[in-house]
Design a protein around this motif. Structure first.
Motif, PDB file in Angstrom:
ATOM      1  N   SER A  68      44.418  26.845  59.936  1.00  0.00           N
ATOM      2  CA  SER A  68      44.543  25.724  59.000  1.00  0.00           C
ATOM      3  C   SER A  68      46.011  25.413  58.692  1.00  0.00           C
ATOM      4  CB  SER A  68      43.811  26.039  57.690  1.00  0.00           C
ATOM      5  OG  SER A  68      44.514  27.002  56.943  1.00  0.00           O
ATOM      6  N   HIS A  69      46.285  24.120  58.488  1.00  0.00           N
ATOM      7  CA  HIS A  69      47.650  23.706  58.133  1.00  0.00           C
ATOM      8  C   HIS A  69      48.057  24.269  56.777  1.00  0.00           C
ATOM      9  CE1 HIS A  69      47.939  21.106  61.578  1.00  0.00           C
ATOM     10  NE2 HIS A  69      46.834  20.435  61.231  1.00  0.00           N
ATOM     11  N   GLN A  70      47.094  24.397  55.875  1.00  0.00           N
ATOM     12  CA  GLN A  70      47.399  24.930  54.549  1.00  0.00           C
ATOM     13  C   GLN A  70      47.925  26.358  54.644  1.00  0.00           C
ATOM     14  OE1 GLN A  70      44.083  24.911  51.859  1.00  0.00           O
ATOM     15  NE2 GLN A  70      45.283  25.616  50.118  1.00  0.00           N
ATOM     16  N   ALA A  71      47.299  27.172  55.533  1.00  0.00           N
ATOM     17  CA  ALA A  71      47.737  28.563  55.690  1.00  0.00           C
ATOM     18  C   ALA A  71      49.145  28.626  56.282  1.00  0.00           C
ATOM     19  CB  ALA A  71      46.746  29.318  56.566  1.00  0.00           C
ATOM     20  N   TRP A  72      49.439  27.729  57.234  1.00  0.00           N
ATOM     21  CA  TRP A  72      50.788  27.708  57.788  1.00  0.00           C
ATOM     22  C   TRP A  72      51.813  27.312  56.730  1.00  0.00           C
ATOM     23  CZ3 TRP A  72      52.861  29.740  61.930  1.00  0.00           C
ATOM     24  CH2 TRP A  72      52.023  30.102  62.995  1.00  0.00           C
ATOM     25  N   GLY A  73      51.435  26.384  55.861  1.00  0.00           N
ATOM     26  CA  GLY A  73      52.324  26.020  54.761  1.00  0.00           C
ATOM     27  C   GLY A  73      52.590  27.199  53.849  1.00  0.00           C
ATOM     28  N   SER A  74      51.557  28.002  53.594  1.00  0.00           N
ATOM     29  CA  SER A  74      51.723  29.191  52.763  1.00  0.00           C
ATOM     30  C   SER A  74      52.640  30.206  53.435  1.00  0.00           C
ATOM     31  CB  SER A  74      50.359  29.833  52.476  1.00  0.00           C
ATOM     32  OG  SER A  74      49.550  28.958  51.717  1.00  0.00           O
ATOM     33  N   LEU A  75      52.534  30.333  54.760  1.00  0.00           N
ATOM     34  CA  LEU A  75      53.408  31.252  55.482  1.00  0.00           C
ATOM     35  C   LEU A  75      54.873  30.834  55.360  1.00  0.00           C
ATOM     36  CD1 LEU A  75      51.843  32.332  58.902  1.00  0.00           C
ATOM     37  CD2 LEU A  75      52.534  33.764  56.993  1.00  0.00           C
ATOM     38  N   SER A 117      49.070  36.670  38.753  1.00  0.00           N
ATOM     39  CA  SER A 117      47.882  37.232  39.396  1.00  0.00           C
ATOM     40  C   SER A 117      46.624  36.914  38.602  1.00  0.00           C
ATOM     41  CB  SER A 117      48.028  38.751  39.539  1.00  0.00           C
ATOM     42  OG  SER A 117      49.088  39.077  40.405  1.00  0.00           O
ATOM     43  N   HIS A 118      46.740  36.932  37.283  1.00  0.00           N
ATOM     44  CA  HIS A 118      45.577  36.666  36.428  1.00  0.00           C
ATOM     45  C   HIS A 118      44.958  35.310  36.758  1.00  0.00           C
ATOM     46  CE1 HIS A 118      43.120  36.677  32.761  1.00  0.00           C
ATOM     47  NE2 HIS A 118      43.506  35.419  32.595  1.00  0.00           N
ATOM     48  N   PHE A 119      45.787  34.318  36.984  1.00  0.00           N
ATOM     49  CA  PHE A 119      45.284  32.962  37.209  1.00  0.00           C
ATOM     50  C   PHE A 119      45.061  32.640  38.689  1.00  0.00           C
ATOM     51  CE2 PHE A 119      47.485  32.570  33.080  1.00  0.00           C
ATOM     52  CZ  PHE A 119      46.436  32.055  32.323  1.00  0.00           C
ATOM     53  N   VAL A 174      56.451  35.280  43.313  1.00  0.00           N
ATOM     54  CA  VAL A 174      55.691  34.169  43.896  1.00  0.00           C
ATOM     55  C   VAL A 174      55.229  34.509  45.313  1.00  0.00           C
ATOM     56  CG1 VAL A 174      55.884  31.795  44.742  1.00  0.00           C
ATOM     57  CG2 VAL A 174      56.757  32.391  42.472  1.00  0.00           C
ATOM     58  N   SER A 175      56.115  35.115  46.123  1.00  0.00           N
ATOM     59  CA  SER A 175      55.752  35.423  47.509  1.00  0.00           C
ATOM     60  C   SER A 175      54.616  36.442  47.570  1.00  0.00           C
ATOM     61  CB  SER A 175      56.967  35.938  48.285  1.00  0.00           C
ATOM     62  OG  SER A 175      57.384  37.207  47.824  1.00  0.00           O
ATOM     63  N   SER A 176      54.591  37.393  46.632  1.00  0.00           N
ATOM     64  CA  SER A 176      53.507  38.379  46.611  1.00  0.00           C
ATOM     65  C   SER A 176      52.163  37.715  46.333  1.00  0.00           C
ATOM     66  CB  SER A 176      53.783  39.442  45.538  1.00  0.00           C
ATOM     67  OG  SER A 176      54.913  40.213  45.864  1.00  0.00           O
ATOM     68  N   ILE A 177      52.159  36.757  45.401  1.00  0.00           N
ATOM     69  CA  ILE A 177      50.916  36.052  45.070  1.00  0.00           C
ATOM     70  C   ILE A 177      50.439  35.220  46.258  1.00  0.00           C
ATOM     71  CG2 ILE A 177      49.853  34.363  43.541  1.00  0.00           C
ATOM     72  CD1 ILE A 177      50.592  36.998  42.171  1.00  0.00           C
ATOM     73  N   GLY A 247      46.995  44.840  46.472  1.00  0.00           N
ATOM     74  CA  GLY A 247      47.228  43.741  45.544  1.00  0.00           C
ATOM     75  C   GLY A 247      48.658  43.645  45.048  1.00  0.00           C
ATOM     76  N   PRO A 248      49.058  42.461  44.559  1.00  0.00           N
ATOM     77  CA  PRO A 248      50.438  42.233  44.121  1.00  0.00           C
ATOM     78  C   PRO A 248      50.826  42.983  42.846  1.00  0.00           C
ATOM     79  CG  PRO A 248      49.082  40.286  43.720  1.00  0.00           C
ATOM     80  CD  PRO A 248      48.257  41.216  44.535  1.00  0.00           C
ATOM     81  N   VAL A 249      49.869  43.198  41.925  1.00  0.00           N
ATOM     82  CA  VAL A 249      50.207  43.932  40.696  1.00  0.00           C
ATOM     83  C   VAL A 249      50.564  45.372  41.031  1.00  0.00           C
ATOM     84  CG1 VAL A 249      49.329  44.779  38.490  1.00  0.00           C
ATOM     85  CG2 VAL A 249      48.823  42.444  39.200  1.00  0.00           C
ATOM     86  N   PHE A 250      49.772  46.005  41.899  1.00  0.00           N
ATOM     87  CA  PHE A 250      50.074  47.379  42.308  1.00  0.00           C
ATOM     88  C   PHE A 250      51.415  47.423  43.035  1.00  0.00           C
ATOM     89  CE2 PHE A 250      49.850  50.932  45.305  1.00  0.00           C
ATOM     90  CZ  PHE A 250      49.554  51.970  44.444  1.00  0.00           C
ATOM     91  N   MET A 251      51.650  46.472  43.922  1.00  0.00           N
ATOM     92  CA  MET A 251      52.906  46.430  44.666  1.00  0.00           C
ATOM     93  C   MET A 251      54.103  46.288  43.722  1.00  0.00           C
ATOM     94  SD  MET A 251      54.577  46.407  47.489  1.00  0.00           S
ATOM     95  CE  MET A 251      56.360  46.220  47.529  1.00  0.00           C
ATOM     96  N   SER A 252      53.929  45.552  42.632  1.00  0.00           N
ATOM     97  CA  SER A 252      55.039  45.314  41.713  1.00  0.00           C
ATOM     98  C   SER A 252      55.515  46.589  41.028  1.00  0.00           C
ATOM     99  CB  SER A 252      54.647  44.275  40.658  1.00  0.00           C
ATOM    100  OG  SER A 252      53.699  44.795  39.751  1.00  0.00           O
ATOM    101  N   LEU A 253      54.695  47.649  41.027  1.00  0.00           N
ATOM    102  CA  LEU A 253      55.112  48.916  40.422  1.00  0.00           C
ATOM    103  C   LEU A 253      56.296  49.531  41.171  1.00  0.00           C
ATOM    104  CD1 LEU A 253      51.624  50.528  39.671  1.00  0.00           C
ATOM    105  CD2 LEU A 253      53.105  49.238  38.122  1.00  0.00           C
ATOM    106  N   THR A 254      56.488  49.125  42.419  1.00  0.00           N
ATOM    107  CA  THR A 254      57.645  49.597  43.183  1.00  0.00           C
ATOM    108  C   THR A 254      58.943  49.264  42.457  1.00  0.00           C
ATOM    109  OG1 THR A 254      56.427  49.196  45.230  1.00  0.00           O
ATOM    110  CG2 THR A 254      58.795  49.470  45.428  1.00  0.00           C
ATOM    111  N   ASN A 255      58.972  48.118  41.791  1.00  0.00           N
ATOM    112  CA  ASN A 255      60.206  47.672  41.146  1.00  0.00           C
ATOM    113  C   ASN A 255      60.604  48.541  39.968  1.00  0.00           C
ATOM    114  OD1 ASN A 255      58.660  45.024  42.229  1.00  0.00           O
ATOM    115  ND2 ASN A 255      60.854  44.813  42.493  1.00  0.00           N
ATOM    116  N   TYR A 256      59.659  49.286  39.374  1.00  0.00           N
ATOM    117  CA  TYR A 256      60.003  50.210  38.300  1.00  0.00           C
ATOM    118  C   TYR A 256      60.640  51.481  38.847  1.00  0.00           C
ATOM    119  CZ  TYR A 256      57.430  47.439  34.868  1.00  0.00           C
ATOM    120  OH  TYR A 256      57.008  46.444  34.033  1.00  0.00           O
ATOM    121  N   GLN A 257      60.351  51.788  40.108  1.00  0.00           N
ATOM    122  CA  GLN A 257      60.924  52.993  40.704  1.00  0.00           C
ATOM    123  C   GLN A 257      62.348  52.783  41.191  1.00  0.00           C
ATOM    124  OE1 GLN A 257      58.449  54.945  43.710  1.00  0.00           O
ATOM    125  NE2 GLN A 257      57.091  53.205  43.406  1.00  0.00           N
ATOM    126  N   VAL A 258      62.663  51.547  41.585  1.00  0.00           N
ATOM    127  CA  VAL A 258      63.950  51.279  42.229  1.00  0.00           C
ATOM    128  C   VAL A 258      65.136  51.788  41.396  1.00  0.00           C
ATOM    129  CG1 VAL A 258      65.525  49.435  42.960  1.00  0.00           C
ATOM    130  CG2 VAL A 258      63.121  49.384  43.657  1.00  0.00           C
TER     131      VAL A 258
END
Length: 304
Positions: A68-75, A117-119, A174-177, A247-258
């Motif tokens: 789909s063109h939409q998916a390519w736009g997201s990429l 992520s909530h929305f 934004v990119s994670s979402i 998921g993006p919320v779990f991935m975001s925990l990396t930023n607390y470790q940095v």
């Protein structure tokens, strides 16, 4: 791809490894800034990463499975927001802000990801427990960095430098979402294609704004190769996998470790003194992670 995050022991090990790798990246960028201009650092970093990723993707048959063109736009959005923009913003901003402020900015990614992520992401609800956990963890990061987080460098461009660091954090959120919302896609292709789009943006911008770079010496070339191969190409593969599965919320925990890894590596490599707030900060960050991922931790230990 399942809507519900699938957090396993490998997921936890993955974000620990990512935190360790990215914890040393700010130091390496500052070393590169001694001999290279910021946009060419970003260009070299993404260029090395793109070449390596494309080689691996080609060996594996260049699968992608997107129609789909939409998916390519997201990429394309992922390519801009996960590499092109944040790499340039951070490389430029680090000239005018303290590394401590840059660390706090990256920790803010988790606070930005949660409401988005909530929305926008199924299965990632913004609960009181998660909000409290991420806030507690963020406070731990600020305490760890201490006064250096908001100390002024005195540069006339410091305000713009700080905005650049915060802009990079927003890009990562934004990119994670967007990456999580993509339909089923080959993970190697998902790592490769956004880097290609990012390279097509960063390299021309570097040339237009800074002209042709001088030929780097062997030390600088090794630094640039490291930035491209380890915290960019290698970490990008792992980041894609974590976002798509856990998921993006779990991935975001990396930023607390940095910031933690940054402080520990500074003590180990540069013989810097460990801050007195290290233990308190670590306790707050671990408490924040526990509150945010209580369900995932319970399932993990019940399985074991």
């Amino acid at each position: 791809m399942s809507d519900s995050p699938n957090i396993t022991a490998i997921s936890w090990l993955s974000i620990l490894l990512l935190g360790f790798v990215w914890g040393g990246t700010f130091l390496v960028i500052e070393l590169a800034l001694q001999t290279m201009t910021p946009f060419w650092i970003a260009a070299a970093r993404i260029g090395f990463a793109t070449l390596l990723t494309l080689v691996i993707w080609s060996i594996l048959g260049r699968k992608l499975w997107l129609s789909s063109h939409q998916a390519w736009g997201s990429l394309i959005i992922v390519g801009i927001a996960s590499s092109a923009l944040p790499f340039m913003l951070l490389s430029w901003g680090l000239q005018y802000v303290t590394s401590g402020f840059a660390g706090v900015s990256m920790a803010a990614v988790a606070l930005l990801v949660l409401p988005l992520s909530h929305f926008l992401v199924a299965g990632e609800r913004m609960t009181l427990r998660k909000t409290l956990g991420l806030t507690v963890g963020f406070c731990g990061v600020v305490i760890l960095i201490g006064g250096n987080a908001f100390t002024s460098t005195g540069s006339e461009l410091e305000t713009l430098g700080r905005l650049a660091c915060l802009g990079a954090a927003a890009c990562y959120a934004v990119s994670s979402i967007v990456m999580r919302r993509l339909p089923a896609v080959d993970p190697i292709g998902l790592a490769a294609v956004p880097l290609v789009f990012g390279s097509l943006i960063v390299i021309p911008v570097a040339y237009a704004s800074e002209g042709l770079p001088e030929l780097p010496d062997s030390r600088t070339l090794l630094i640039l190769a490291f930035l491209g191969l380890i915290p960019t190409a290698g970490a990008n593969f792992l980041r894609v996998w974590v976002i798509r599965t856990a998921g993006p919320v779990f991935m975001s925990l990396t930023n607390y470790q940095v910031p933690i890894w940054s402080v520990l590596l500074g003590a180990l490599v540069l013989s810097e003194a460990l801050p007195s707030s290290l233990i308190l900060s670590l306790m707050l960050i671990l408490l924040g992670v526990g509150l945010t991922q209580y369900g995932a931790l319970t399932r993990l230990f019940n399985r074991s």
